[in-house]
Motif scaffolding. Sequence first.
Motif, PDB file in Angstrom:
ATOM      1  N   LEU A  78      45.715  39.679  34.425  1.00 25.97           N
ATOM      2  CA  LEU A  78      47.101  40.028  34.709  1.00 25.97           C
ATOM      3  C   LEU A  78      47.437  41.438  34.234  1.00 25.97           C
ATOM      4  O   LEU A  78      48.063  42.216  34.964  1.00 25.97           O
ATOM      5  CB  LEU A  78      48.026  39.007  34.045  1.00 25.97           C
ATOM      6  CG  LEU A  78      49.508  39.119  34.333  1.00 25.97           C
ATOM      7  CD1 LEU A  78      49.772  38.847  35.819  1.00 25.97           C
ATOM      8  CD2 LEU A  78      50.289  38.135  33.487  1.00 25.97           C
ATOM      9  N   PHE A  79      47.029  41.802  33.038  1.00 29.50           N
ATOM     10  CA  PHE A  79      47.448  43.071  32.454  1.00 29.50           C
ATOM     11  C   PHE A  79      46.416  44.197  32.568  1.00 29.50           C
ATOM     12  O   PHE A  79      46.797  45.368  32.553  1.00 29.50           O
ATOM     13  CB  PHE A  79      47.823  42.884  30.984  1.00 29.50           C
ATOM     14  CG  PHE A  79      49.063  42.061  30.803  1.00 29.50           C
ATOM     15  CD1 PHE A  79      50.280  42.519  31.254  1.00 29.50           C
ATOM     16  CD2 PHE A  79      48.998  40.819  30.201  1.00 29.50           C
ATOM     17  CE1 PHE A  79      51.431  41.760  31.108  1.00 29.50           C
ATOM     18  CE2 PHE A  79      50.141  40.056  30.046  1.00 29.50           C
ATOM     19  CZ  PHE A  79      51.355  40.532  30.487  1.00 29.50           C
ATOM     20  N   LEU A  80      45.148  43.873  32.677  1.00 27.80           N
ATOM     21  CA  LEU A  80      44.117  44.901  32.697  1.00 27.80           C
ATOM     22  C   LEU A  80      43.543  45.157  34.083  1.00 27.80           C
ATOM     23  O   LEU A  80      42.793  46.107  34.267  1.00 27.80           O
ATOM     24  CB  LEU A  80      42.986  44.548  31.729  1.00 27.80           C
ATOM     25  CG  LEU A  80      43.396  44.378  30.274  1.00 27.80           C
ATOM     26  CD1 LEU A  80      42.220  43.916  29.441  1.00 27.80           C
ATOM     27  CD2 LEU A  80      43.957  45.680  29.728  1.00 27.80           C
ATOM     28  N   GLY A  81      43.820  44.268  35.033  1.00 22.80           N
ATOM     29  CA  GLY A  81      43.287  44.423  36.373  1.00 22.80           C
ATOM     30  C   GLY A  81      42.208  43.409  36.653  1.00 22.80           C
ATOM     31  O   GLY A  81      41.688  42.731  35.758  1.00 22.80           O
ATOM     32  N   VAL A  82      41.849  43.333  37.911  1.00 26.72           N
ATOM     33  CA  VAL A  82      40.915  42.298  38.356  1.00 26.72           C
ATOM     34  C   VAL A  82      39.513  42.537  37.792  1.00 26.72           C
ATOM     35  O   VAL A  82      38.872  41.611  37.303  1.00 26.72           O
ATOM     36  CB  VAL A  82      40.885  42.237  39.899  1.00 26.72           C
ATOM     37  CG1 VAL A  82      39.823  41.262  40.366  1.00 26.72           C
ATOM     38  CG2 VAL A  82      42.249  41.854  40.436  1.00 26.72           C
ATOM     39  N   GLU A  83      39.039  43.764  37.844  1.00 29.96           N
ATOM     40  CA  GLU A  83      37.661  44.024  37.397  1.00 29.96           C
ATOM     41  C   GLU A  83      37.472  43.727  35.923  1.00 29.96           C
ATOM     42  O   GLU A  83      36.522  43.036  35.525  1.00 29.96           O
ATOM     43  CB  GLU A  83      37.284  45.464  37.715  1.00 29.96           C
ATOM     44  CG  GLU A  83      37.165  45.748  39.194  1.00 29.96           C
ATOM     45  CD  GLU A  83      36.924  47.207  39.484  1.00 29.96           C
ATOM     46  OE1 GLU A  83      36.983  48.038  38.560  1.00 29.96           O
ATOM     47  OE2 GLU A  83      36.675  47.521  40.661  1.00 29.96           O
ATOM     48  N   LEU A  84      38.373  44.239  35.080  1.00 25.30           N
ATOM     49  CA  LEU A  84      38.248  43.954  33.647  1.00 25.30           C
ATOM     50  C   LEU A  84      38.527  42.484  33.341  1.00 25.30           C
ATOM     51  O   LEU A  84      37.895  41.902  32.461  1.00 25.30           O
ATOM     52  CB  LEU A  84      39.210  44.847  32.861  1.00 25.30           C
ATOM     53  CG  LEU A  84      38.805  46.315  32.773  1.00 25.30           C
ATOM     54  CD1 LEU A  84      39.876  47.128  32.085  1.00 25.30           C
ATOM     55  CD2 LEU A  84      37.491  46.468  32.045  1.00 25.30           C
ATOM     56  N   GLY A  85      39.479  41.890  34.057  1.00 27.92           N
ATOM     57  CA  GLY A  85      39.776  40.475  33.849  1.00 27.92           C
ATOM     58  C   GLY A  85      38.596  39.593  34.176  1.00 27.92           C
ATOM     59  O   GLY A  85      38.302  38.636  33.458  1.00 27.92           O
ATOM     60  N   LEU A  86      37.896  39.896  35.260  1.00 23.83           N
ATOM     61  CA  LEU A  86      36.689  39.132  35.583  1.00 23.83           C
ATOM     62  C   LEU A  86      35.592  39.378  34.584  1.00 23.83           C
ATOM     63  O   LEU A  86      34.810  38.489  34.262  1.00 23.83           O
ATOM     64  CB  LEU A  86      36.222  39.482  36.998  1.00 23.83           C
ATOM     65  CG  LEU A  86      37.095  38.953  38.126  1.00 23.83           C
ATOM     66  CD1 LEU A  86      36.585  39.468  39.465  1.00 23.83           C
ATOM     67  CD2 LEU A  86      37.145  37.447  38.117  1.00 23.83           C
ATOM     68  N   GLY A  87      35.522  40.598  34.063  1.00 22.25           N
ATOM     69  CA  GLY A  87      34.550  40.884  33.014  1.00 22.25           C
ATOM     70  C   GLY A  87      34.815  40.098  31.754  1.00 22.25           C
ATOM     71  O   GLY A  87      33.910  39.607  31.090  1.00 22.25           O
ATOM     72  N   ILE A  88      36.085  39.951  31.405  1.00 25.17           N
ATOM     73  CA  ILE A  88      36.475  39.165  30.239  1.00 25.17           C
ATOM     74  C   ILE A  88      36.173  37.691  30.475  1.00 25.17           C
ATOM     75  O   ILE A  88      35.680  36.990  29.579  1.00 25.17           O
ATOM     76  CB  ILE A  88      37.975  39.356  29.937  1.00 25.17           C
ATOM     77  CG1 ILE A  88      38.220  40.765  29.433  1.00 25.17           C
ATOM     78  CG2 ILE A  88      38.464  38.337  28.917  1.00 25.17           C
ATOM     79  CD1 ILE A  88      39.677  41.126  29.308  1.00 25.17           C
ATOM     80  N   ALA A  89      36.438  37.217  31.685  1.00 24.58           N
ATOM     81  CA  ALA A  89      36.218  35.807  31.998  1.00 24.58           C
ATOM     82  C   ALA A  89      34.751  35.482  31.941  1.00 24.58           C
ATOM     83  O   ALA A  89      34.340  34.421  31.578  1.00 24.58           O
ATOM     84  CB  ALA A  89      36.772  35.477  33.379  1.00 24.58           C
TER      85      ALA A  89
END
Length: 89
Positions: A78-89
């Motif tokens: 939500l806050f960092l964007g799709v690419e970083l969010g998927l990386g976190i996930a």
Amino acid sequence: VNNEAGAKSGISAVVTATLVGLVLLFLTPVFELLSLPTLASIVISGVYSLVDFDEAKYLWRVHKFDFGVWMIAFLGTLFLGVELGLGIA
């Protein structure tokens, strides 16, 4: 969107893609006049159904660690964007 509309076959994806292409091709000048909050509300209303809040409630009741992972992935996307969010996930 197709699933929520009750689509049963793969041809519905072709019809939807064609319609989206035609709308983008011919109605782009109309979208250009809309304000950014209006466009954002359109995107939010489309994406809202993709988030599985019932799953989050279930994870909260059953396994708190998995709920934490779900929340970190959700908030990261939500806050960092799709690419970083998927990386976190």
